[in-house]
Write a protein that holds these residues in place. Structure first.
Motif, PDB file in Angstrom:
ATOM      1  N   MET A 120      -5.488  46.371  -2.327  1.00  0.00           N
ATOM      2  CA  MET A 120      -4.379  45.443  -2.480  1.00  0.00           C
ATOM      3  C   MET A 120      -3.108  46.270  -2.627  1.00  0.00           C
ATOM      4  O   MET A 120      -2.837  46.838  -3.686  1.00  0.00           O
ATOM      5  N   PRO A 121      -2.320  46.402  -1.549  1.00  0.00           N
ATOM      6  CA  PRO A 121      -1.064  47.141  -1.619  1.00  0.00           C
ATOM      7  C   PRO A 121       0.075  46.200  -1.983  1.00  0.00           C
ATOM      8  O   PRO A 121      -0.130  44.990  -2.159  1.00  0.00           O
ATOM      9  N   ASN A 122       1.267  46.723  -2.115  1.00  0.00           N
ATOM     10  CA  ASN A 122       2.445  45.855  -2.171  1.00  0.00           C
ATOM     11  C   ASN A 122       3.571  46.466  -1.342  1.00  0.00           C
ATOM     12  O   ASN A 122       3.524  47.644  -0.971  1.00  0.00           O
ATOM     13  N   THR A 123       4.554  45.657  -1.040  1.00  0.00           N
ATOM     14  CA  THR A 123       5.560  46.067  -0.059  1.00  0.00           C
ATOM     15  C   THR A 123       6.430  47.254  -0.456  1.00  0.00           C
ATOM     16  O   THR A 123       6.948  47.922   0.441  1.00  0.00           O
ATOM     17  N   PRO A 124       6.620  47.596  -1.743  1.00  0.00           N
ATOM     18  CA  PRO A 124       7.387  48.811  -2.032  1.00  0.00           C
ATOM     19  C   PRO A 124       6.780  50.087  -1.454  1.00  0.00           C
ATOM     20  O   PRO A 124       7.434  51.129  -1.461  1.00  0.00           O
ATOM     21  N   MET A 125       5.551  50.012  -0.935  1.00  0.00           N
ATOM     22  CA  MET A 125       4.998  51.180  -0.262  1.00  0.00           C
ATOM     23  C   MET A 125       5.842  51.557   0.954  1.00  0.00           C
ATOM     24  O   MET A 125       5.819  52.703   1.403  1.00  0.00           O
ATOM     25  N   THR A 126       6.636  50.599   1.477  1.00  0.00           N
ATOM     26  CA  THR A 126       7.495  50.905   2.620  1.00  0.00           C
ATOM     27  C   THR A 126       8.597  51.883   2.258  1.00  0.00           C
ATOM     28  O   THR A 126       9.211  52.486   3.148  1.00  0.00           O
ATOM     29  N   GLY A 130       5.054  52.133  -3.687  1.00  0.00           N
ATOM     30  CA  GLY A 130       4.060  51.079  -3.801  1.00  0.00           C
ATOM     31  C   GLY A 130       3.089  51.296  -4.944  1.00  0.00           C
ATOM     32  O   GLY A 130       3.028  52.362  -5.563  1.00  0.00           O
ATOM     33  N   VAL A 131       2.318  50.247  -5.224  1.00  0.00           N
ATOM     34  CA  VAL A 131       1.164  50.338  -6.115  1.00  0.00           C
ATOM     35  C   VAL A 131      -0.004  49.736  -5.356  1.00  0.00           C
ATOM     36  O   VAL A 131       0.052  48.576  -4.947  1.00  0.00           O
ATOM     37  N   SER A 132      -1.029  50.521  -5.141  1.00  0.00           N
ATOM     38  CA  SER A 132      -2.212  50.048  -4.428  1.00  0.00           C
ATOM     39  C   SER A 132      -3.408  50.061  -5.372  1.00  0.00           C
ATOM     40  O   SER A 132      -3.692  51.081  -6.009  1.00  0.00           O
ATOM     41  N   ALA A 133      -4.087  48.933  -5.464  1.00  0.00           N
ATOM     42  CA  ALA A 133      -5.327  48.855  -6.235  1.00  0.00           C
ATOM     43  C   ALA A 133      -6.488  48.917  -5.258  1.00  0.00           C
ATOM     44  O   ALA A 133      -6.448  48.290  -4.194  1.00  0.00           O
ATOM     45  N   VAL A 155       1.979  56.917  -0.474  1.00  0.00           N
ATOM     46  CA  VAL A 155       2.979  55.845  -0.433  1.00  0.00           C
ATOM     47  C   VAL A 155       3.140  55.170  -1.793  1.00  0.00           C
ATOM     48  O   VAL A 155       3.677  54.070  -1.890  1.00  0.00           O
ATOM     49  N   GLY A 156       2.680  55.838  -2.864  1.00  0.00           N
ATOM     50  CA  GLY A 156       2.866  55.267  -4.194  1.00  0.00           C
ATOM     51  C   GLY A 156       1.689  55.538  -5.110  1.00  0.00           C
ATOM     52  O   GLY A 156       0.855  56.406  -4.846  1.00  0.00           O
ATOM     53  N   ASP A 157       1.612  54.788  -6.181  1.00  0.00           N
ATOM     54  CA  ASP A 157       0.542  54.949  -7.165  1.00  0.00           C
ATOM     55  C   ASP A 157      -0.722  54.231  -6.704  1.00  0.00           C
ATOM     56  O   ASP A 157      -0.661  53.255  -5.943  1.00  0.00           O
ATOM     57  N   VAL A 169      -4.928  41.361  -9.804  1.00  0.00           N
ATOM     58  CA  VAL A 169      -4.090  42.417  -9.234  1.00  0.00           C
ATOM     59  C   VAL A 169      -3.120  41.823  -8.215  1.00  0.00           C
ATOM     60  O   VAL A 169      -1.940  42.192  -8.165  1.00  0.00           O
ATOM     61  N   THR A 170      -3.607  40.910  -7.400  1.00  0.00           N
ATOM     62  CA  THR A 170      -2.758  40.253  -6.415  1.00  0.00           C
ATOM     63  C   THR A 170      -1.583  39.567  -7.099  1.00  0.00           C
ATOM     64  O   THR A 170      -0.434  39.662  -6.647  1.00  0.00           O
ATOM     65  N   ALA A 171      -1.862  38.906  -8.218  1.00  0.00           N
ATOM     66  CA  ALA A 171      -0.819  38.181  -8.939  1.00  0.00           C
ATOM     67  C   ALA A 171       0.160  39.120  -9.627  1.00  0.00           C
ATOM     68  O   ALA A 171       1.360  38.839  -9.702  1.00  0.00           O
ATOM     69  N   LEU A 172      -0.337  40.259 -10.109  1.00  0.00           N
ATOM     70  CA  LEU A 172       0.497  41.138 -10.931  1.00  0.00           C
ATOM     71  C   LEU A 172       1.198  42.236 -10.132  1.00  0.00           C
ATOM     72  O   LEU A 172       2.214  42.764 -10.556  1.00  0.00           O
ATOM     73  N   ALA A 173       0.655  42.576  -8.965  1.00  0.00           N
ATOM     74  CA  ALA A 173       1.255  43.653  -8.175  1.00  0.00           C
ATOM     75  C   ALA A 173       1.497  43.243  -6.732  1.00  0.00           C
ATOM     76  O   ALA A 173       2.598  43.397  -6.214  1.00  0.00           O
ATOM     77  N   GLY A 174       0.467  42.723  -6.068  1.00  0.00           N
ATOM     78  CA  GLY A 174       0.612  42.377  -4.653  1.00  0.00           C
ATOM     79  C   GLY A 174       1.763  41.429  -4.381  1.00  0.00           C
ATOM     80  O   GLY A 174       2.562  41.636  -3.460  1.00  0.00           O
ATOM     81  N   SER A 175       1.882  40.400  -5.192  1.00  0.00           N
ATOM     82  CA  SER A 175       2.929  39.391  -5.004  1.00  0.00           C
ATOM     83  C   SER A 175       4.141  39.609  -5.890  1.00  0.00           C
ATOM     84  O   SER A 175       5.183  38.982  -5.688  1.00  0.00           O
TER      85      SER A 175
END
Length: 280
Positions: A120-126, A130-133, A155-157, A169-175
């Motif tokens: 589960m990544p998030n867009t700050p990886m761009t 990012g934070v990827s779980a 690309v991040g943590d 994780v989706t609720a706390l980081a992905g979105s």
């Protein structure tokens, strides 16, 4: 050096490619796939990677395959490359970046013994922040899981979690970036309401969000302590915080994250049902 395939080069896929190459991964070891030839040519010119239009061709010989396609396309692509992945020596580890697509559904699509990792990544990886779980499937050994985590760290943590935590994780980081963008947008509008020019309000809001994030990244940082440090007794910040608390800000975030996690679980249940109905 590890050979890598990135299937699907939209924003997340390209961010991963950019991060990998910037971190020193040899572009000669990276193959990307994209359906449009002009897009493939653009990626080759920009990053020096090999770009193809066939997913199975991209996966051929790859030790790690990142699936960076939309959730509703992920299982179909997994099935498409399954034979190629299983014929690779050693067998590829497939890392899916799709929200809501479970390890069980991926393993069913790939076939018995498939080594799959859910990310589960998030867009700050761009922008490399990012934070990827990641949650590893039952056929993924520690070495393979470590290899996926190391690549994603470009690309991040990276945080290791159980798959049962993925909806949270989706609720706390992905979105979550979207929540913060909404907060920033509201601050900008509030600044305009107070008489600031929009460009000035935008600069102030963006700088404040970025600066606060940087402070939170410091070792040992605690958000409650950081908030208290800027809240002088009977001061301006306390007056603002009281309004936020009385407006139910905390409750809003509880309800928002619960809704997000619930929707993630619903999407995962649909994928499991689809896989089950296909086997009967």
């Amino acid at each position: 050096m590890t050979s890598i395939a990135v299937i699907g080069c939209g924003k997340i896929g390209e961010a991963l490619v950019a991060g990998l190459t910037a971190a020193g991964v040899d572009p000669a070891n990276v193959t990307v796939s994209n359906r449009r030839e002009e897009r493939s040519a653009e990626l080759t010119e920009r990053y020096g990677v090999t770009a193809v239009t066939d997913n199975s061709e991209a996966a051929t010989g790859a030790e790690i395959v990142f699936l960076c396609v939309k959730p509703d396309k992920t299982l179909a692509v997994a099935e498409e490359i399954a034979e190629t992945v299983n014929d690779n020596e050693p067998t590829s580890t497939v890392a899916s970046m799709a929200a809501g697509v479970t390890l069980g559904a991926l393993e069913a699509a790939m076939g018995a013994g498939a080594a799959v990792v859910r990310v589960m990544p998030n867009t700050p990886m761009t922008v490399g922040k990012g934070v990827s779980a990641i949650a590893a499937g039952r056929y993924v050994d520690d070495e393979a899981a470590d290899a996926v985590a190391e690549l994603l760290s470009s690309v991040g943590d990276v945080v290791r979690v159980a798959e049962s935590d993925m909806d949270a994780v989706t609720a706390l980081a992905g979105s979550a970036p979207a929540y913060l963008f909404l907060v920033a947008e509201a601050l900008v509008d509030a600044g305009v309401s107070l008489g600031l020019r929009r460009e000035v309000a935008t600069q102030l809001a963006a700088g404040s969000v970025a600066g606060a994030g940087a402070m939170l990244e410091q070792e040992g940082a605690d958000p409650a302590d950081l908030r208290a440090a800027v809240s002088s007794p009977a001061g301006t910040t306390v007056a603002a915080l009281r309004q936020l608390e009385e407006s139910g800000l905390r409750g809003m975030f509880f309800r928002a994250t619960e809704a997000c996690a619930r929707r993630s679980a619903e999407l995962g249940a649909v994928d499991e049902e689809d896989e089950g109905s296909g086997e009967e």
